[in-house]
Write a protein that holds these residues in place. Structure first.
Motif, PDB file in Angstrom:
ATOM      1  N   ARG A   1       0.938  -1.092   0.003  1.00 57.82           N
ATOM      2  CA  ARG A   1       0.192   0.010   0.082  1.00 57.82           C
ATOM      3  C   ARG A   1       0.912   1.435   0.028  1.00 57.82           C
ATOM      4  O   ARG A   1       2.021   1.164   0.651  1.00 57.82           O
ATOM      5  CB  ARG A   1      -0.858   0.276   1.256  1.00 57.82           C
TER       6      ARG A   1
ATOM      7  N   THR B   1       1.138   5.492   0.706  1.00 59.96           N
ATOM      8  CA  THR B   1       0.641   6.898   1.033  1.00 59.96           C
ATOM      9  C   THR B   1       1.374   7.913   0.542  1.00 59.96           C
ATOM     10  O   THR B   1       2.346   8.074   0.841  1.00 59.96           O
ATOM     11  CB  THR B   1       0.790   6.956   2.822  1.00 59.96           C
TER      12      THR B   1
ATOM     13  N   GLU C   1      -3.484   5.793  -0.795  1.00 61.86           N
ATOM     14  CA  GLU C   1      -4.194   7.120  -0.518  1.00 61.86           C
ATOM     15  C   GLU C   1      -3.269   8.259  -0.571  1.00 61.86           C
ATOM     16  O   GLU C   1      -2.028   8.248  -0.681  1.00 61.86           O
ATOM     17  CB  GLU C   1      -4.510   6.667   0.899  1.00 61.86           C
TER      18      GLU C   1
END
Length: 555
Positions: A19, A21, A131
């Motif tokens: 993931r 960020t 994100e």
């Protein structure tokens, strides 16, 4: 291998899917990081940050986080004087494919960073979840710190231009506008950008501010007009300079007028703005003091002058701690954070914790010692209401009363060089005292050579002396501070020791408290700044007055 190609990195897989960020680190002030940014950094396995913001974000990352560098200094780049920038997108994707939690930190806001947008698209193409954590945009944050509002209640138009990529059409469009213009440029290109605007129709007398190193304690702002900025830089010897490539934010429009900025420049008007202040204490001891100095705009630099070592004969301390558990004492008095640490370490050695203080009254000489006890899990029963010293502690210490005090003995863990003031005072109040050497204080090792040179050469603007021993030890390990350095002392005894070492004492704390000492230095700095302005002189730091110092340093 091509020297500009990224070197392979091994990121061990920890999950099926990584993931990413994308995080905005703001324009430079670490305090502008958002709460969400701090959370993301704490959870990251890999931190990939722009060189300008690495120090800002690394503080909040967990121990052991991988931080592959974006700049590579190989032979070719060193010879050219330009470091190679590694392909951040490849680093991000490589780590994410390995199942890592990646934080990609950029200056300002990721939504205004073209490279970050490309990296987001790469993640989306491969199905890697990501994100975005917005940050304070440089073009917005820097004017706010420079005291230049971009809009007023009339709602003037605001436009943003990057001078590095602006086309002729762009200059023509913004030149025809009478709204506020925020220009991202460099010191050496901002005058050319001003000329482009004048050529496109902006009036030469339009107000202009130029800010370098915005939101940091190195910030400096020049006020001029579109027609005079080149002359202002030349007269101020800002240019030509090797630092000409430094990025700046220029604001064009009536909101950046000198009259308005004089009232609104809240950041650069802090009493110790940009002052390098030497704090002769360890980082642990100086934490609250350094935070207070930063609130005044200073840049604290901690230099330990003493080192703490165990007592040469530990048996006395061991007997005292055992007596503490078996009920030998009515009181235990802590006169320093180091004393708390020494007792805590001995407790841990025996498998004890704060519960061993049950039924024992605890005294602390001051707020910092009390805070160390609270961190240990102990709330002190007695902290001086007045002076935070042995004398202040004695003022509030109750006399021994055989009716109310079942035990007449006090445990006093102290340094080997402690004075006898507290022992004598407690005995006079009727108490028996076990005066125990809990730790030894020895002179610390000399600081690095560049710090020693800054101390002796006037590189520091001020030094705070919190005891006579800090004076003696600092002079002993690093030399005598330069005569341009402001000397601030916590009390008369410390001031006397400083004078005996040939130092001129400029600031004396009204109370023997490190907080009051910092406050007194801030008042001195404010008075010095006000006097310079009243005399029509440029405000400068003490270190800038030494022979050979640059008039206005921006690094």
């Amino acid at each position: 291998m091509n020297p500009s190609s990224p070197k392979p990195s091994a990121f061990p897989a920890v999950a099926a899917h990584g993931r990413v960020t994308f995080l905005g680190a703001g324009p430079g002030d670490p305090g502008l990081l958002t709460l969400r940014a701090v959370e993301a950094l704490a959870a990251a396995d890999v931190l990939i940050a722009e060189p300008d913001v690495l120090d800002v974000v690394r503080t909040h990352a967990r121990t052991g986080v991988d931080t592959p560098q974006l700049t590579v200094a190989d032979e070719a780049s060193t010879a050219a004087g330009v470091p190679v920038i590694r392909d951040a997108a490849n680093l991000v994707m490589e780590a994410a494919r390995a199942g890592r939690r990646v934080v990609r930190a950029v200056t300002g806001d990721p939504g205004l960073d073209g490279s970050a947008a490309e990296e987001m698209l790469a993640c989306a193409t491969e199905g890697i979840p990501f994100e975005v954590v917005p940050g304070v945009a440089t073009a917005v944050g820097v004017p706010a710190y420079a005291g230049v509002p971009l809009r007023d209640k009339a709602g003037a138009d605001v436009r943003f231009v990057d001078a590095r990529t602006a086309s002729a059409r762009c200059w023509t469009e913004v030149g025809a506008s009478d709204g506020t213009l925020v220009v991202s440029a460099t010191l050496e290109t901002v005058a050319a950008a001003a000329a482009e605007l004048v050529a496109a129709g902006r009036k030469p007398d339009t107000p202009l501010t130029v800010t370098v190193a915005g939101t940091t304690t190195r910030q400096r702002t020049w006020t001029a007009t579109l027609g005079t900025i080149a002359q202002v830089f030349k007269q101020g010897k800002v240019l030509p300079s090797p630092e000409g490539a430094r990025p700046v934010i220029a604001v064009v429009g009536e909101h950046s007028s000198a009259e308005r900025r004089e009232d609104l420049a809240w950041f650069e008007s802090k009493p110790l703005f940009g002052w390098r202040v030497l704090v002769p204490r360890t980082k642990e001891q100086a934490a609250s003091l350094s935070d207070q100095l930063r609130s005044y705009g200073a840049v604290p630099h901690e230099v330990p002058t003493i080192a703490v070592e165990p007592p040469r004969t530990p048996q006395q301390m061991e007997r005292a701690v055992k007596g503490l558990v078996t009920g030998r004492y009515e009181w235990i008095a802590f006169t320093s954070v180091n004393a708390v640490k020494a007792v805590r370490e001995k407790f841990e050695e025996y498998g004890l914790d704060a519960r061993a203080f049950a039924g024992i009254k605890v005294a602390a000489v001051g707020e910092q010692t009390a805070a160390a006890l609270v961190e240990f899990g102990v709330k002190p029963d007695l902290v001086p209401s007045g002076e935070q010293s042995a004398a202040g502690l004695l003022e509030d210490w109750p006399p021994y009363d055989p009716v109310f005090d079942p035990i007449d003995r006090v445990f006093l863990p102290r340094a080997d060089i402690a004075t006898e003031t507290l022992v004598a005072g407690l005995i006079e109040l009727g108490w028996e005292v076990d005066d125990v050497t809990a730790y030894r204080t020895v002179r610390a090792s000399p600081p690095p050579a560049d710090t020693r040179e800054a101390i002796k050469g006037g590189g520091f603007d001020a030094v705070l002396f919190t005891s006579s021993s800090t004076v003696r030890n600092l002079v002993g390990i690093a030399g005598k501070p330069h005569n341009v350095t402001v000397i601030a002392c916590i009390g008369p005894a410390t001031a006397k020791t400083a004078e005996e070492h040939g130092l001129r004492v400029d600031v004396l704390s009204p109370e023997p408290s490190v907080s009051k000492l910092a406050e007194a230095l801030a008042e001195y700095g404010a008075a010095r700044r006000d006097a310079a302005r009243a005399a029509g002189e440029a405000v400068s730091r003490p270190s800038e007055r030494r022979p050979g110092a640059r008039r206005r340093r921006t690094t």
